[in-house]
Design a protein around this motif. Structure first.
Motif, mmCIF file in Angstrom:
data_model
loop_
_atom_site.group_PDB
_atom_site.id
_atom_site.type_symbol
_atom_site.label_atom_id
_atom_site.label_comp_id
_atom_site.label_asym_id
_atom_site.label_seq_id
_atom_site.Cartn_x
_atom_site.Cartn_y
_atom_site.Cartn_z
ATOM 1 N N ILE A 16 -20.301 8.656 -6.264
ATOM 2 C CA ILE A 16 -19.337 8.413 -7.322
ATOM 3 C C ILE A 16 -18.841 9.587 -7.906
ATOM 4 N N GLY A 17 -17.817 9.221 -8.645
ATOM 5 C CA GLY A 17 -17.407 10.422 -9.262
ATOM 6 C C GLY A 17 -17.405 12.142 -7.997
ATOM 7 N N VAL A 18 -17.081 12.082 -6.415
ATOM 8 C CA VAL A 18 -17.515 13.313 -6.014
ATOM 9 C C VAL A 18 -16.172 14.433 -6.725
ATOM 10 N N ARG A 19 -16.420 15.582 -7.158
ATOM 11 C CA ARG A 19 -15.262 16.579 -7.437
ATOM 12 C C ARG A 19 -15.784 18.012 -6.675
ATOM 13 N N LYS A 20 -14.897 18.905 -6.100
ATOM 14 C CA LYS A 20 -15.105 19.573 -5.704
ATOM 15 C C LYS A 20 -13.656 20.579 -5.674
ATOM 16 N N ARG A 30 -11.571 15.116 -6.071
ATOM 17 C CA ARG A 30 -10.836 15.323 -7.468
ATOM 18 C C ARG A 30 -11.353 13.853 -7.649
ATOM 19 N N GLY A 31 -13.033 13.520 -8.007
ATOM 20 C CA GLY A 31 -13.361 11.808 -8.100
ATOM 21 C C GLY A 31 -13.456 10.580 -6.948
ATOM 22 N N VAL A 32 -13.977 11.882 -6.230
ATOM 23 C CA VAL A 32 -14.168 10.224 -4.688
ATOM 24 C C VAL A 32 -15.253 9.401 -5.047
ATOM 25 N N ALA A 65 -21.823 20.172 -4.284
ATOM 26 C CA ALA A 65 -20.794 19.731 -5.790
ATOM 27 C C ALA A 65 -20.429 20.335 -6.925
ATOM 28 N N ASP A 66 -19.362 20.487 -7.590
ATOM 29 C CA ASP A 66 -19.195 20.280 -8.660
ATOM 30 C C ASP A 66 -19.744 19.259 -9.720
ATOM 31 N N ALA A 67 -19.841 17.798 -9.372
ATOM 32 C CA ALA A 67 -20.030 16.947 -10.316
ATOM 33 C C ALA A 67 -20.292 16.473 -9.246
ATOM 34 N N VAL A 68 -21.496 15.104 -8.924
ATOM 35 C CA VAL A 68 -21.470 14.343 -8.311
ATOM 36 C C VAL A 68 -22.719 13.017 -8.453
ATOM 37 N N MET A 69 -22.370 12.174 -8.400
ATOM 38 C CA MET A 69 -23.488 11.048 -8.569
ATOM 39 C C MET A 69 -23.597 10.392 -7.604
ATOM 40 N N GLY A 70 -25.255 9.498 -7.465
ATOM 41 C CA GLY A 70 -25.161 7.947 -6.238
ATOM 42 C C GLY A 70 -26.137 8.594 -5.441
ATOM 43 N N GLY A 74 -30.686 5.585 -0.590
ATOM 44 C CA GLY A 74 -30.977 4.534 -1.542
ATOM 45 C C GLY A 74 -32.130 6.318 -2.541
ATOM 46 N N ARG A 75 -32.188 7.019 -1.916
ATOM 47 C CA ARG A 75 -32.313 8.784 -2.626
ATOM 48 C C ARG A 75 -31.641 9.455 -3.435
ATOM 49 N N PRO A 76 -31.191 10.682 -4.250
ATOM 50 C CA PRO A 76 -30.778 11.272 -5.106
ATOM 51 C C PRO A 76 -30.038 11.867 -3.386
ATOM 52 N N LEU A 77 -29.276 12.565 -3.605
ATOM 53 C CA LEU A 77 -28.720 13.795 -2.778
ATOM 54 C C LEU A 77 -30.098 14.590 -2.366
ATOM 55 N N GLY A 78 -29.720 15.373 -1.097
ATOM 56 C CA GLY A 78 -30.366 16.327 -1.231
ATOM 57 C C GLY A 78 -32.495 15.837 -1.123
ATOM 58 N N ASN A 79 -32.419 15.053 -1.207
ATOM 59 C CA ASN A 79 -33.836 14.343 -1.083
ATOM 60 C C ASN A 79 -34.005 14.955 0.302
#
Length: 322
Positions: A16-20, A30-32, A65-70, A74-79
């Motif tokens: 959600i809201g991936v920005r780079k 720009r907010g993918v 990423a500059d910003a990313v959620m999600g 089932g786990r945060p990115l980079g787990n």
């Protein structure tokens, strides 16, 4: 509470809201927002510079990423535990030329914490599946581009991953090689794997994907199942015997046109089709076929991006990469 929700989600990937933004203020993303269900084959496509490879690299933590959620699996990115059960084939990958094919598989599987006995038992089967058995003990500097691509796909499967991320998996493969990869992807899906594909070959994606997203200028222009995206009927085509010129005027009065010996009626006007059929029968024409023509994935791509952007950027069989 958040962890409990992500554990029961049916999404393998939920970004959600991936920005780079890169240096010189180049906005790659720009907010993918991208969602991939578990057990499906998902395709990502777009023109050059759309941000596809950047999105894949962010998901795999190669790029931050500059910003990313999600979440991923089932786990945060980079787990680390989830990365260990993710198979990854980067675009334009490189292997040390002094390593043999067997050594490459062993090395990358070890990085994914696959036990040595499992590595040694799994590698021969993957090499055989990709037609590389005779080359298993040859250094990769002797491999062709297509062979390196097959080896790259094999290494992405060495850890028996839950999620398989493939960036341009058929790059450098001949038609037989692409068919082999498609067959393998469908086998993996049947086994319950989730597959994320980044490819510039629309025909390849259309044959295997359950859902796709079209990325353009750092934003998602379209996303959904192939059925959802291509369900719109854009015209009906009526094939008939005989010369149509004598009744051309009557056909045009009913909004039909004659194209390549067929009658074409735009839109979803089923009543109009029936009126044209009645006209043809009244004039002694045999109706050979009535075919609704739906949008293809290529049509959707062109519609989403516009002719000027899409035409040079994509290919059905090869050509310029996205």
């Amino acid at each position: 509470m958040t962890l409990q929700v992500t554990e029961i989600t049916n999404l393998a990937i939920d970004l959600i809201g991936v920005r780079k933004t890169y240096r010189k203020k180049v906005q790659a993303l720009r907010g993918v927002n991208v969602q991939v269900g578990r057990g499906e084959i998902f395709g990502l496509l777009g023109p050059n510079g759309a941000g596809k490879s950047t999105l894949v690299k962010i998901m795999m933590r190669v790029v931050r990423a500059d910003a990313v959620m999600g979440t991923v699996l089932g786990r945060p990115l980079g787990n680390k535990n989830k990365l260990a059960v993710t198979g990854y084939l980067p675009e334009s990958h490189r292997f040390p030329g002094y390593l043999t094919g067997m050594q490459v598989l062993d090395f990358y599987a070890a990085l994914a914490r696959v036990p040595r006995p499992v590595r040694r038992s799994r590698a021969p089967g993957l090499l055989d599946r990709m037609g590389l058995t005779r080359w298993a003990d040859r250094p990769t500097r002797e491999y062709s581009k297509g062979m390196l691509q097959r080896l790259g796909i094999s290494q992405a499967l060495m850890n028996d991953p839950e999620l398989i991320v493939l960036d341009e998996p058929t790059d450098g493969l001949d038609p037989m090689g692409r068919r082999d990869v498609r067959s393998m992807l469908l086998e993996l899906k049947k086994a319950g794997k989730t597959i994320f594909l980044n490819s510039h070959l629309l025909s390849e994606l259309e044959m295997v994907c359950d859902r796709v997203a079209i990325l353009n200028e750092g934003l998602v222009a379209r996303q959904g199942t192939l059925a959802e995206l291509t369900q719109r009927t854009v015209e009906y085509r009526i094939r008939t015997s005989g010369d149509l010129q004598a009744i051309r005027g009557e056909i045009e009065k009913r909004s039909g046109t004659i194209r390549n010996g067929q009658i074409v009626l735009g839109g979803r006007d089923a009543q109009g089709v029936n009126e044209l059929i009645d006209l043809l029968r009244q004039n002694g024409h045999l109706i050979e076929a009535v075919e609704p023509h739906r949008l293809s994935l290529e049509d959707i791509f062109v519609e989403a991006l516009g002719q000027s952007t899409a035409a040079p950027a994509v290919s059905q069989t090869g050509g310029r990469k996205a």
